[in-house]
Motif scaffolding. Structure first.
Motif, PDB file in Angstrom:
ATOM      1  N   LEU A 167       0.857  -1.187   0.000  1.00 53.55           N
ATOM      2  CA  LEU A 167       0.000   0.000   0.000  1.00 53.55           C
ATOM      3  C   LEU A 167       0.885   1.226   0.000  1.00 53.55           C
ATOM      4  CD1 LEU A 167      -2.742   1.490   0.275  1.00 53.55           C
ATOM      5  CD2 LEU A 167      -2.540   1.183   2.766  1.00 53.55           C
ATOM      6  N   LEU A 168       0.637   2.142  -0.947  1.00 49.14           N
ATOM      7  CA  LEU A 168       1.345   3.418  -1.012  1.00 49.14           C
ATOM      8  C   LEU A 168       0.360   4.540  -0.728  1.00 49.14           C
ATOM      9  CD1 LEU A 168       3.464   3.098  -4.296  1.00 49.14           C
ATOM     10  CD2 LEU A 168       4.297   2.917  -1.950  1.00 49.14           C
ATOM     11  N   ILE A 169       0.768   5.465   0.134  1.00 43.53           N
ATOM     12  CA  ILE A 169      -0.042   6.638   0.432  1.00 43.53           C
ATOM     13  C   ILE A 169       0.730   7.875  -0.022  1.00 43.53           C
ATOM     14  CG2 ILE A 169      -1.216   7.974   2.212  1.00 43.53           C
ATOM     15  CD1 ILE A 169      -2.355   5.180   1.879  1.00 43.53           C
ATOM     16  N   LEU A 170       0.127   8.674  -0.897  1.00 48.83           N
ATOM     17  CA  LEU A 170       0.728   9.940  -1.303  1.00 48.83           C
ATOM     18  C   LEU A 170       0.051  11.048  -0.512  1.00 48.83           C
ATOM     19  CD1 LEU A 170       1.261   7.935  -3.727  1.00 48.83           C
ATOM     20  CD2 LEU A 170       1.408   9.971  -5.169  1.00 48.83           C
ATOM     21  N   SER A 171       0.806  11.663   0.361  1.00 45.36           N
ATOM     22  CA  SER A 171       0.262  12.626   1.311  1.00 45.36           C
ATOM     23  C   SER A 171      -0.287  13.879   0.636  1.00 45.36           C
ATOM     24  CB  SER A 171       1.367  13.026   2.296  1.00 45.36           C
ATOM     25  OG  SER A 171       0.961  14.086   3.125  1.00 45.36           O
ATOM     26  N   GLY A 172      -1.170  14.563   1.344  1.00 43.80           N
ATOM     27  CA  GLY A 172      -1.626  15.874   0.918  1.00 43.80           C
ATOM     28  C   GLY A 172      -0.609  16.930   1.293  1.00 43.80           C
ATOM     29  N   GLY A 173      -0.838  18.166   0.828  1.00 41.10           N
ATOM     30  CA  GLY A 173       0.072  19.280   1.104  1.00 41.10           C
ATOM     31  C   GLY A 173       0.195  20.165  -0.113  1.00 41.10           C
ATOM     32  N   LYS A 174       1.395  20.611  -0.408  1.00 38.50           N
ATOM     33  CA  LYS A 174       1.655  21.491  -1.550  1.00 38.50           C
ATOM     34  C   LYS A 174       1.999  20.671  -2.798  1.00 38.50           C
ATOM     35  CE  LYS A 174       1.230  25.431   0.671  1.00 38.50           C
ATOM     36  NZ  LYS A 174       2.303  26.435   0.762  1.00 38.50           N
ATOM     37  N   CYS A 175       1.331  20.965  -3.901  1.00 38.64           N
ATOM     38  CA  CYS A 175       1.510  20.187  -5.128  1.00 38.64           C
ATOM     39  C   CYS A 175       2.927  20.268  -5.681  1.00 38.64           C
ATOM     40  CB  CYS A 175       0.532  20.664  -6.200  1.00 38.64           C
ATOM     41  SG  CYS A 175      -1.144  20.068  -5.980  1.00 38.64           S
ATOM     42  N   LEU A 176       3.472  21.473  -5.817  1.00 39.46           N
ATOM     43  CA  LEU A 176       4.778  21.644  -6.444  1.00 39.46           C
ATOM     44  C   LEU A 176       5.865  20.962  -5.631  1.00 39.46           C
ATOM     45  CD1 LEU A 176       6.506  22.818  -8.681  1.00 39.46           C
ATOM     46  CD2 LEU A 176       6.659  24.952  -7.363  1.00 39.46           C
ATOM     47  N   CYS A 177       5.833  21.130  -4.339  1.00 36.29           N
ATOM     48  CA  CYS A 177       6.824  20.518  -3.454  1.00 36.29           C
ATOM     49  C   CYS A 177       6.801  18.995  -3.605  1.00 36.29           C
ATOM     50  CB  CYS A 177       6.541  20.920  -2.012  1.00 36.29           C
ATOM     51  SG  CYS A 177       7.691  20.238  -0.800  1.00 36.29           S
ATOM     52  N   GLN A 178       5.619  18.415  -3.560  1.00 32.61           N
ATOM     53  CA  GLN A 178       5.496  16.963  -3.678  1.00 32.61           C
ATOM     54  C   GLN A 178       5.865  16.488  -5.075  1.00 32.61           C
ATOM     55  OE1 GLN A 178       1.565  15.028  -3.812  1.00 32.61           O
ATOM     56  NE2 GLN A 178       2.257  13.806  -2.074  1.00 32.61           N
ATOM     57  N   ASN A 179       5.478  17.250  -6.082  1.00 36.11           N
ATOM     58  CA  ASN A 179       5.772  16.904  -7.465  1.00 36.11           C
ATOM     59  C   ASN A 179       7.275  16.702  -7.665  1.00 36.11           C
ATOM     60  OD1 ASN A 179       6.237  17.611 -10.490  1.00 36.11           O
ATOM     61  ND2 ASN A 179       4.025  17.326 -10.343  1.00 36.11           N
ATOM     62  N   LYS A 180       8.061  17.585  -7.090  1.00 35.80           N
ATOM     63  CA  LYS A 180       9.518  17.488  -7.197  1.00 35.80           C
ATOM     64  C   LYS A 180      10.044  16.247  -6.480  1.00 35.80           C
ATOM     65  CE  LYS A 180      10.304  22.485  -7.540  1.00 35.80           C
ATOM     66  NZ  LYS A 180      10.870  23.685  -6.861  1.00 35.80           N
ATOM     67  N   PHE A 181       9.463  15.935  -5.323  1.00 33.51           N
ATOM     68  CA  PHE A 181       9.912  14.770  -4.560  1.00 33.51           C
ATOM     69  C   PHE A 181       9.565  13.470  -5.290  1.00 33.51           C
ATOM     70  CE2 PHE A 181       9.383  11.952  -0.623  1.00 33.51           C
ATOM     71  CZ  PHE A 181      10.742  11.660  -0.574  1.00 33.51           C
ATOM     72  N   LEU A 182       8.378  13.408  -5.883  1.00 33.74           N
ATOM     73  CA  LEU A 182       7.965  12.209  -6.614  1.00 33.74           C
ATOM     74  C   LEU A 182       8.879  11.957  -7.805  1.00 33.74           C
ATOM     75  CD1 LEU A 182       4.064  12.547  -6.572  1.00 33.74           C
ATOM     76  CD2 LEU A 182       5.558  11.378  -4.933  1.00 33.74           C
ATOM     77  N   ARG A 183       9.351  13.031  -8.421  1.00 36.43           N
ATOM     78  CA  ARG A 183      10.295  12.868  -9.522  1.00 36.43           C
ATOM     79  C   ARG A 183      11.659  12.406  -9.011  1.00 36.43           C
ATOM     80  NH1 ARG A 183       8.010  14.694 -14.039  1.00 36.43           N
ATOM     81  NH2 ARG A 183       6.206  16.075 -13.823  1.00 36.43           N
ATOM     82  N   LYS A 184      12.052  12.910  -7.853  1.00 40.50           N
ATOM     83  CA  LYS A 184      13.348  12.522  -7.289  1.00 40.50           C
ATOM     84  C   LYS A 184      13.394  11.032  -6.979  1.00 40.50           C
ATOM     85  CE  LYS A 184      15.720  15.284  -4.674  1.00 40.50           C
ATOM     86  NZ  LYS A 184      16.230  16.132  -3.553  1.00 40.50           N
ATOM     87  N   ILE A 185      12.271  10.489  -6.506  1.00 37.63           N
ATOM     88  CA  ILE A 185      12.251   9.055  -6.179  1.00 37.63           C
ATOM     89  C   ILE A 185      11.744   8.210  -7.362  1.00 37.63           C
ATOM     90  CG2 ILE A 185      11.977   9.490  -3.700  1.00 37.63           C
ATOM     91  CD1 ILE A 185       9.003   8.786  -4.010  1.00 37.63           C
ATOM     92  N   LYS A 186      11.594   8.865  -8.525  1.00 38.20           N
ATOM     93  CA  LYS A 186      11.218   8.167  -9.769  1.00 38.20           C
ATOM     94  C   LYS A 186       9.956   7.305  -9.580  1.00 38.20           C
ATOM     95  CE  LYS A 186      15.913   8.060 -11.688  1.00 38.20           C
ATOM     96  NZ  LYS A 186      16.512   8.951 -10.680  1.00 38.20           N
ATOM     97  N   LEU A 187       8.950   7.902  -8.943  1.00 39.16           N
ATOM     98  CA  LEU A 187       7.743   7.140  -8.635  1.00 39.16           C
ATOM     99  C   LEU A 187       6.989   6.720  -9.896  1.00 39.16           C
ATOM    100  CD1 LEU A 187       6.088   6.018  -6.261  1.00 39.16           C
ATOM    101  CD2 LEU A 187       4.645   8.050  -6.434  1.00 39.16           C
ATOM    102  N   LYS A 188       6.975   7.562 -10.906  1.00 37.55           N
ATOM    103  CA  LYS A 188       6.263   7.226 -12.141  1.00 37.55           C
ATOM    104  C   LYS A 188       6.811   5.941 -12.741  1.00 37.55           C
ATOM    105  CE  LYS A 188       4.973   9.097 -16.660  1.00 37.55           C
ATOM    106  NZ  LYS A 188       5.028  10.286 -17.562  1.00 37.55           N
ATOM    107  N   LYS A 189       8.119   5.797 -12.782  1.00 39.61           N
ATOM    108  CA  LYS A 189       8.753   4.591 -13.324  1.00 39.61           C
ATOM    109  C   LYS A 189       8.418   3.378 -12.467  1.00 39.61           C
ATOM    110  CE  LYS A 189      13.260   2.676 -14.602  1.00 39.61           C
ATOM    111  NZ  LYS A 189      14.732   2.944 -14.667  1.00 39.61           N
ATOM    112  N   PHE A 190       8.458   3.557 -11.135  1.00 38.89           N
ATOM    113  CA  PHE A 190       8.175   2.445 -10.235  1.00 38.89           C
ATOM    114  C   PHE A 190       6.750   1.934 -10.408  1.00 38.89           C
ATOM    115  CE2 PHE A 190       6.075   1.241  -6.259  1.00 38.89           C
ATOM    116  CZ  PHE A 190       6.755   0.052  -5.993  1.00 38.89           C
ATOM    117  N   LEU A 191       5.791   2.841 -10.567  1.00 36.71           N
ATOM    118  CA  LEU A 191       4.387   2.450 -10.621  1.00 36.71           C
ATOM    119  C   LEU A 191       4.030   1.655 -11.868  1.00 36.71           C
ATOM    120  CD1 LEU A 191       2.654   5.667  -9.223  1.00 36.71           C
ATOM    121  CD2 LEU A 191       2.927   3.466  -8.075  1.00 36.71           C
ATOM    122  N   LYS A 192       4.869   1.675 -12.874  1.00 34.10           N
ATOM    123  CA  LYS A 192       4.597   0.909 -14.097  1.00 34.10           C
ATOM    124  C   LYS A 192       4.515  -0.588 -13.813  1.00 34.10           C
ATOM    125  CE  LYS A 192       6.627   4.179 -17.385  1.00 34.10           C
ATOM    126  NZ  LYS A 192       7.702   4.399 -18.392  1.00 34.10           N
TER     127      LYS A 192
END
Length: 240
Positions: A99-124
């Motif tokens: 189970l993955l939970i993506l927290s609420g908060g600021k969009c831009l801040c989180q957007n940068k973090f998700l790219r840093k951990i390459k989440l899009k690639k992982f979710l494939k």
């Protein structure tokens, strides 16, 4: 993989001092039923922070969340908060998640973090359930309408590229009956100065607290609760 795009996940209340008190997740609009439907294994839950650098706030958010999962009967063997303290091990941490939970908060801040951990690639190749909460839901979409919630956000870009797992653009915490945001924004008129004018360029789906969108593991989209179409400055019930 299955995805839940929600405005909120009701896991706690606040006492008189503002402390968060965990409680079990209720089955409003069958959200608990759907979580259990796609969480087949309770080895590991990973809570992805919104701001990886805000350690104090991350700990405040995650403790009642994990307590709520326990109280609900979702007793994970491992509960991991992913932020700056451990993000260098993101591949190992994410690979064992059910189970993955993506927290609420600021969009831009989180957007940068998700790219840093390459989440899009992982979710494939991910086989579990991912739940986006507020900004987390927005960032799972193809496009993010990055509206400001306070004056410090005004210089940020209004449009961001998300992770492209849902083609619609989400506006969370949207009270479609009264056309207002469900949280107080003292410094900006978020709906009338940003959301409605921005809808002249792209249509949005407004999701009130308690409603959500489910994308199942066969990419079928299901809608739960009241949702609203916001387009050309007008609001109407979303036809499911």
């Amino acid at each position: 993989m299955a995805i839940i795009l929600a405005s909120s996940l009701d896991t706690h209340t606040k006492d008189e001092l503002g402390n968060k008190i965990a409680h079990p997740i209720e089955d409003e609009n069958k959200i608990l039923t759907n979580i259990k439907r796609f969480v087949k294994n309770t080895n590991r839950v990973v809570y992805i922070a919104n701001d990886p650098n805000n350690i104090e706030e991350n700990d405040i958010r995650v403790v009642p969340f994990f307590e709520s999962l326990d109280q609900t009967g979702l007793k994970f063997k491992e509960k991991i908060l992913l932020d700056k303290r451990n993000y260098k091990n993101y591949k190992e941490i994410l690979s064992g998640a059910n189970l993955l939970i993506l927290s609420g908060g600021k969009c831009l801040c989180q957007n940068k973090f998700l790219r840093k951990i390459k989440l899009k690639k992982f979710l494939k190749n991910y086989n579990g359930l991912a739940i986006g909460i507020s900004a987390g839901s927005m960032n799972l979409c193809k496009t993010v309408a990055n509206f400001p919630e306070e004056l410090i956000d005004l210089k940020e870009p209004r449009w961001l590229k998300g992770l492209n797992l849902f083609d619609g653009i989400i506006i969370p915490h949207f009270d479609g009956e009264n056309v207002k945001y469900q949280y107080e924004c003292e410094e900006v008129d978020l709906i009338h100065d940003y959301v409605l004018p921005m809808s002249n360029k792209k249509a949005f789906i407004g999701i009130p607290n308690g409603s959500y969108i489910l994308i199942d593991n066969e990419w079928k989209t299901e809608y739960y609760g009241d949702l609203y179409k916001i387009s050309k400055g007008k609001v109407e019930k979303f036809l499911k």
